[in-house]
Design a protein around this motif. Structure first.
Motif, PDB file in Angstrom:
ATOM      1  N   TYR A  31       0.854  -1.186   0.000  1.00 45.00           N
ATOM      2  CA  TYR A  31       0.000   0.000   0.000  1.00 45.00           C
ATOM      3  C   TYR A  31       0.891   1.237   0.000  1.00 45.00           C
ATOM      4  CZ  TYR A  31      -3.705  -3.228   1.325  1.00 45.00           C
ATOM      5  OH  TYR A  31      -4.595  -4.268   1.339  1.00 45.00           O
ATOM      6  N   TYR A  33       1.190   5.687  -0.347  1.00 44.49           N
ATOM      7  CA  TYR A  33       0.481   6.914  -0.014  1.00 44.49           C
ATOM      8  C   TYR A  33       1.330   8.134  -0.387  1.00 44.49           C
ATOM      9  CZ  TYR A  33      -1.260   3.350   3.278  1.00 44.49           C
ATOM     10  OH  TYR A  33      -1.727   2.183   3.838  1.00 44.49           O
ATOM     11  N   ASN A  48      -4.072   7.277  -1.788  1.00 52.55           N
ATOM     12  CA  ASN A  48      -3.461   5.985  -1.520  1.00 52.55           C
ATOM     13  C   ASN A  48      -3.682   5.057  -2.696  1.00 52.55           C
ATOM     14  OD1 ASN A  48      -6.107   5.198  -1.167  1.00 52.55           O
ATOM     15  ND2 ASN A  48      -5.932   4.913   1.012  1.00 52.55           N
ATOM     16  N   MET A  55      -6.997   4.010  -4.468  1.00 51.40           N
ATOM     17  CA  MET A  55      -8.065   3.531  -3.595  1.00 51.40           C
ATOM     18  C   MET A  55      -8.921   4.687  -3.094  1.00 51.40           C
ATOM     19  SD  MET A  55      -7.565   0.300  -3.525  1.00 51.40           S
ATOM     20  CE  MET A  55      -8.522  -0.236  -2.115  1.00 51.40           C
ATOM     21  N   GLY A  98      -3.332  -2.626   4.625  1.00 49.02           N
ATOM     22  CA  GLY A  98      -4.122  -1.405   4.616  1.00 49.02           C
ATOM     23  C   GLY A  98      -4.746  -1.166   5.975  1.00 49.02           C
ATOM     24  N   GLY A  99      -5.803  -0.381   5.977  1.00 46.09           N
ATOM     25  CA  GLY A  99      -6.490  -0.092   7.228  1.00 46.09           C
ATOM     26  C   GLY A  99      -5.626   0.712   8.157  1.00 46.09           C
ATOM     27  N   GLN A 103       2.359   2.995   8.836  1.00 44.34           N
ATOM     28  CA  GLN A 103       2.916   3.486   7.594  1.00 44.34           C
ATOM     29  C   GLN A 103       4.358   3.920   7.829  1.00 44.34           C
ATOM     30  OE1 GLN A 103       0.428   6.439   5.670  1.00 44.34           O
ATOM     31  NE2 GLN A 103      -1.428   5.365   6.247  1.00 44.34           N
TER      32      GLN A 103
END
Lengths: 114, 113
Positions: A31, A33, A48, A55, A98-99, A103
């Motif tokens: 993922y 960002y 993201n 997404m 994710g979620g 990060q």
């Protein structure tokens, strides 16, 4: 620990030109960002990206912005054309899941649009 | 609307002193809260996170934070700071689905040697 790299660290361009900001995420992360931080202001979410698709994006992610990660290479943010208000520090981040997963952030690219 | 407030833009303490950096959040649901630190010319690094359970969470380098639902706060603490703790500290709220996070404005910590 795992590191996210961003290239270049600083970019100066003339208004109206195109710019591509490069991010080398943590190798097994899925993922990705981008965040924008104008000097003296809060860092704000832009977009993201997962499995080759955007997404979610914020209202700051204008039509002039695009992201991609061709063939597992750099995760890029392209701005075309640039505007004066695009001057900011752009941070890339990546996460394994994710979620609410942690990060990992890069050091940022300072973009100056003249 | 969700928000994160760090009321202190700058904090200066002497080495060896205790520290508290304040963070208030606004969110009606269950918040997921983080503290990140940013050293000069580096990316943000995670100090600690709170999802649920014990409201006092331990992080790296002797940092801890306490979640308070009644006060909508997530203050960061350290018993004895070192000059190398000088950095910018961000309180972060992840309160919506689909991966968005909300950052506080950050607190610049300056530790006097």
């Amino acid at each position: 620990g795992p590191k996210v790299l961003q290239i270049p660290s600083h970019q100066i361009i003339d208004m109206g030109q195109m710019v591509t900001l490069n991010c080398d995420p943590v190798s097994n992360h899925l993922y990705f960002y981008w965040y924008k931080q104008i000097l003296g202001q809060q860092m704000e979410f832009l977009v993201n990206f997962y499995n080759g698709k955007v997404m979610e994006k914020s209202k700051l992610f204008k039509d002039q912005f695009s992201v991609e990660r061709p063939d597992g290479s750099y995760f890029t943010l392209k701005i075309q054309p640039t505007a004066l208000e695009d001057s900011a520090v752009y941070f890339c981040a990546s996460s394994l899941r994710g979620g609410y997963a942690e990060q990992f952030f890069g050091p940022g690219t300072r973009l100056t649009v003249l | 609307a969700q928000s994160v407030t760090q009321p202190d833009a700058r904090v200066t303490v002497s080495e060896g002193a205790s520290l508290q950096l304040r963070c208030k959040y606004s969110y009606s649901g269950t918040p997921y809260l983080f503290w990140y630190v940013q050293y000069p010319r580096q990316g943000l690094q995670l100090l600690l996170k709170y999802y649920s359970g014990d409201p006092v969470v331990q992080g790296v380098n002797g940092f801890e934070a306490e979640f308070s639902k009644s006060n909508s706060s997530f203050h960061l603490r350290k018993a004895s700071v070192h000059w190398s703790d000088s950095a910018v500290y961000f309180c972060v709220l992840s309160a919506v689905p689909a991966y968005k996070v909300i950052f506080g404005k950050g607190t610049h910590l300056h530790v006097l040697p």
